[in-house]
Design an enzyme around this catalytic site. Structure first.
Site, mmCIF file in Angstrom:
data_model
loop_
_atom_site.group_PDB
_atom_site.id
_atom_site.type_symbol
_atom_site.label_atom_id
_atom_site.label_comp_id
_atom_site.label_asym_id
_atom_site.label_seq_id
_atom_site.Cartn_x
_atom_site.Cartn_y
_atom_site.Cartn_z
ATOM 1 N N ILE A 193 22.938 -35.241 -24.926
ATOM 2 C CA ILE A 193 21.981 -34.505 -24.118
ATOM 3 C C ILE A 193 22.733 -33.436 -23.319
ATOM 4 C CG2 ILE A 193 22.078 -36.181 -22.227
ATOM 5 C CD1 ILE A 193 19.044 -35.555 -21.766
ATOM 6 N N CYS A 194 22.062 -32.327 -23.110
ATOM 7 C CA CYS A 194 22.575 -31.232 -22.294
ATOM 8 C C CYS A 194 23.800 -30.592 -22.965
ATOM 9 C CB CYS A 194 22.844 -31.744 -20.888
ATOM 10 S SG CYS A 194 22.840 -30.479 -19.626
#
Length: 76
Positions: free
Chosen positions: A10-11
């Site tokens: 994520i990210c």
């Protein structure tokens, strides 16, 4: 990635996978500032809340956490 165990990113986490050179031919998402890095690594960037490609699950940002957690738990 090679053992086909679940991998969640994520990210900015796809940057680790870029460095490991394991994204060629994969589909994923990530934070907007690394879109070009993802493409340069040979992956297809999809602007979605969650992208699942085989054992790889990815999401764009902390704003996507509810959907990311749900998808991750289903995969586990």
């Amino acid at each position: 990635m090679e053992a086909d165990k679940p991998v969640f990113a994520i990210c900015h986490a796809p940057q680790l996978l870029i460095t490991a050179d394991v994204l060629r031919g994969r589909k994923l998402t990530g934070y907007t500032s690394i879109i070009q890095d993802i493409k340069n690594a040979g992956a297809e960037f999809l602007a979605r809340e969650v992208v699942e490609d085989g054992n790889l699950g990815s999401s764009r940002s902390p704003a996507d956490l509810p959907a990311f957690i749900e998808a991750s738990l289903k995969k586990l």
